[in-house]
Design an enzyme around this catalytic site. Structure first.
Site, PDB file in Angstrom:
ATOM      1  N   GLU A 170      -4.416  -9.192   3.712  1.00 16.84           N
ATOM      2  CA  GLU A 170      -5.149  -8.868   5.146  1.00 16.84           C
ATOM      3  C   GLU A 170      -6.504  -9.951   5.470  1.00 16.84           C
ATOM      4  O   GLU A 170      -6.682  -9.896   6.568  1.00 16.84           O
ATOM      5  CB  GLU A 170      -5.556  -7.238   4.944  1.00 16.84           C
ATOM      6  CG  GLU A 170      -4.519  -6.350   5.150  1.00 16.84           C
ATOM      7  CD  GLU A 170      -3.587  -6.137   4.140  1.00 16.84           C
ATOM      8  OE1 GLU A 170      -3.674  -6.867   3.045  1.00 16.84           O
ATOM      9  OE2 GLU A 170      -2.811  -5.262   4.211  1.00 16.84           O
ATOM     10  N   GLU A 188       0.707  -1.218  -0.001  1.00 16.55           N
ATOM     11  CA  GLU A 188       0.011  -0.040   0.203  1.00 16.55           C
ATOM     12  C   GLU A 188       0.842   1.247  -0.015  1.00 16.55           C
ATOM     13  O   GLU A 188       0.768   2.024  -0.649  1.00 16.55           O
ATOM     14  CB  GLU A 188      -0.918   0.150   1.242  1.00 16.55           C
ATOM     15  CG  GLU A 188      -2.018  -1.073   0.979  1.00 16.55           C
ATOM     16  CD  GLU A 188      -3.037  -1.093   2.278  1.00 16.55           C
ATOM     17  OE1 GLU A 188      -2.594  -1.462   3.635  1.00 16.55           O
ATOM     18  OE2 GLU A 188      -4.031  -0.760   2.149  1.00 16.55           O
TER      19      GLU A 188
END
Ligand code: NAD
Length: 704
Positions: free
Chosen positions: A126, A106
């Site tokens: 995640e 990210e």
């Protein structure tokens, strides 16, 4: 100590994240990175900025130890770091090698450019923690790769080599070597052109008109939701991740807001709590009490396996897969040939499924050295015994191993039920003897119970735990007791399943109730798969050794008919030839009816809830006894055994995590209710002292 090093490559500042073990973005690291980015931005000698990782990887992402703790939202948070990089007045380029996961990816998506080594693994894992990427991953990745590819990564959580992601705008370049050099060149180019491309400004690639309303995009999202519901039932994170990705079709800031909102909603779910627990449980299991992290390990280059039956061949495959040579010793030529043929057949099946090349099959087979002579084991560093489960046979084998094995060799037994200390006593080197309890099929199942004998040395334990990791097993240490951790608990789970059928449930109802609850396979289907004769043999022993423990005799009647399960085409279910599909069998229904009649039992309706609670609480109460006796080192190890070896749903975190979610007080109360049922196994249901103490304080198994 987290650090960010800055060096100057002519006119490009190269910032190196240095925060072992995974260059995670903990609070201190976030602060340091902002400071380094600011300093580089302010330095007139710098035209561009490159961010890379020290050691073997770019970054493993957020520091999960912070999840749910104040540090996680302490300022600056990861989003702030991303914002500083994205709005830097000088182009920022990520140079990616090794792994780049979660928050690491990210961060790189917020940079103005990305260069990766072809072999670097990138991913957003995640969802495996019951979460979704919470720092813009669901908004920027679709803008870089398009909806379909982004959904592949985000919903599966699986990492992908950079080389497979060349298309789209994720990477400006995928290079074979020197990612930092290529990133510096790109930073210069961007600076020269006055460009700072930002993914937030791009439309999602493969939405034909780039808008919410695109029918093709909506169809894709619908199909993915449907697939996720099927593939990951009861995992809200996968569906929310799709919702967040769907929002990337619209306004960037609104999408970011939704992502944030969903992230925090997921953080509070029991599923995420359980999955994060499982993540830490796996790491905790590697720590062995009384074995410091710096305990020297013995080199293991050559492995011996004794016995080429069901287990021996599978055990050998683990080491062949890891590139180690294996000496496989059998008592009889035909058993050896059969064992070798099975190993080859397994590899060839993998080759047919495209998992191995024909060449790899031959390479692995070439590492295998079959023999009928124990002398062939003389130079092995580790020898694992997998012969018949009979103490006298084990005695012969261990006496022989003691005579032929070199000094310092580790002698391991794969016994499921025998006393490891008695086995160790057959040798003059009990400190070198350890249990390595593999599960069937040994080349597939993740769990390895490492059985610590009274005299097993710290070095031997440290070596076996290290080795387990290199053959990709999840190792959990168990003390010596009948059945060790997993099977000892399973016996009571099975006992309850049998009682429930005796009382009025059908095997199908019990299996379905537990499978709906999340178990990979219900107890009756599992028993048919493993062989009902195994449980029968154990029960016969129990009737003699532990006459005070109650068993339903129903399963014995089934076995008396030769219904051993899949291998005989009939067990609790019937199987059509060659099929593993469990079909209900009226003969079994009749057997159950007759049995109830014979013992004077009137069938009653049993609820699914009672089925689940009695079976799972049976695991919990036995686990509490295991903790009391010090057989397991910690509660989370017991959860790990069930997650890795018994098909327990990861999103429930293991039997003791589930018990903690019910609460110890309520767990003990429910057990007392079971004890009070007519004809109940009241002794078993007396809450074990460990649980009773927790209940008195209202504390959980997993509290320190
Ligand atoms: P198996 O009967 O399939 O294989 C045992 C093999 O050992 C046979 O091929 C036999 O020829 C060989 N053997 C016997 N005596 C020998 C000797 N003196 N020297 C060399 N070879 C000898 O048994 P298995 O199911 O593979 O079980 C082996 C061990 O693994 C047992 O201790 C068992 O409890 C344990 N175990 C089995 C399972 C399972 O699901 N089958 C699971 C975990 C552990």
């Amino acid at each position: 100590m987290p650090k960010v090093h800055t060096r100057l490559d002519v006119d490009v500042a190269v910032l190196t994240l240095d925060n072992p073990p995974v260059n995670g973005f903990g609070l201190e690291q976030r602060r340091l990175l902002i400071e380094a980015l600011d300093a580089a931005a302010a330095d007139p000698a710098v035209r561009g900025i490159v961010v890379t990782g020290a050691g073997a990887l770019f970054s493993g992402g957020a520091d999960i130890r912070e999840f749910g703790k104040p540090e996680m939202i302490a300022s600056p948070h990861l989003l702030d770091v991303l914002q500083v990089a994205e709005s830097s007045p000088k182009p920022v380029v990520a140079a990616i090698h090794g792994t780049c996961m979660g928050g690491g990816l990210e961060f790189s998506l917020a940079c103005h450019g990305r260069v990766a080594l072809a072999g670097a693994l990138v991913g957003l894992p995640e969802v495996k923690l019951g979460l979704l990427p919470g720092s813009g991953g669901t908004q920027r990745l679709p803008r870089a790769l398009g909806l379909a590819r982004a959904l592949d990564l985000i919903v599966s959580g699986e990492p992908v080599p950079a080389a497979q992601l060349r298309e789209g705008a994720l990477f400006d370049a995928v290079v074979e070597q020197d990612a930092v050099g290529a990133a510096c060149a790109l930073a210069r180019q961007l600076a020269q052109a006055g460009l700072r491309p930002r993914l937030r400004e791009r439309p999602v690639l493969d939405a034909p008109d780039g808008s919410d309303g695109s029918a093709a995009a909506q169809e894709l999202l619908g199909a993915r939701r449907e697939a996720a519901r099927r593939q990951y039932p009861r995992q809200p994170a996968r569906l929310h991740a799709i919702d967040a990705v769907a929002a990337s079709l619209g306004d960037f800031d609104a999408g970011m807001e939704l992502e944030r909102w969903l992230f925090f909603a997921l953080l509070a779910t029991p599923e995420s709590h359980a999955m994060r627990h499982a993540f830490f449980a796996e790491r905790a299991a590697a720590h062995v009490r009384g074995v410091p992290a710096d305990t020297p390990v013995r080199p293991v280059r050559l492995v011996g396996v004794v016995g080429a039956g069901t287990m021996g061949g599978g055990i050998a495959m683990n080491f062949l897969n890891a590139g180690l040579e294996v000496v496989l010793v059998e008592a009889r030529q035909e058993a050896l040939e059969r064992g070798l043929a099975t190993v080859r057949a397994n590899y060839e099946a993998s080759a047919r499924r495209g998992r191995l090349s024909a060449e790899q099959v031959e390479q692995r087979m070439a590492l295998l050295r079959p023999s009928l002579d124990f002398e062939a084991l003389a130079s092995c560093d580790l020898i694992i015994e997998a012969v018949f489960e009979d103490l006298q046979v084990k005695r012969q084998v261990f006496e022989r191993l003691d005579a032929v094995a070199r000094e310092g060799a580790i002698l391991a037994s794969n016994t499921s039920t025998l006393d490891l200390d008695a086995i160790a006593a057959f040798t003059r080197r009990p400190a070198d003897v350890v249990g390595m309890h593999f599960f069937s099929p040994a080349n597939v199942m993740k769990l390895l119970e490492v059985v610590r004998g009274r005299q097993t040395s710290a070095q031997v334990l440290a070596t076996v735990m290290r080795l387990a990791r290199s053959i990709r097993k999840t190792a959990v240490v168990s003390g010596v007791c009948d059945g060790f951790i997993g099977n000892r608990m399973l016996e009571h789970y099975g006992r309850m399943a049998h009682f429930l059928v005796e009382e009025g449930a059908s095997p199908q109802q019990v299996d379905r109730a537990l499978e709906d609850w999340g178990m990979a396979m219900g107890p009756f289907r599992m028993s048919d798969l493993a062989g009902n004769d195994i449980g029968w043999a154990i029960r016969k022993r129990r009737y003699a050794d532990k006459p005070q423990v109650r068993y339903s005799r129903l399963a014995d009647r089934l076995c008396e008919l030769g219904r051993f399960g899949q291998k005989t085409g009939a067990g609790w279910y019937r199987y059509e030839s060659g099929s593993r599909e469990a079909l209900p069998d009226p003969e079994v229904d009749a057997l159950i009816r007759q049995y109830r009649h014979d013992i004077g039992r009137v069938a009653r309706a049993v609820s699914d809830r009672e089925i689940v609670e009695r079976c799972i609480y049976a695991l919990v109460n036995e686990a509490a006894r295991i903790l009391e006796e010090g057989i397991a080192q910690r509660a989370s190890d017991i959860d790990m055994v069930y997650l890795a070896g018994y098909g327990f749903p990861v999103w429930r975190g293991g039997p003791l995590m589930w018990a903690d979610m019910q609460g110890s007080y309520m767990a003990a109360r429910r057990m007392r209710e079971f004890a009070a049922q007519p004809g109940a196994d009241a002794d078993f249901w007396e809450p074990a002292p460990w649980l009773a103490r927790l209940a008195a304080r209202g504390a959980g198994f997993h509290e320190a």
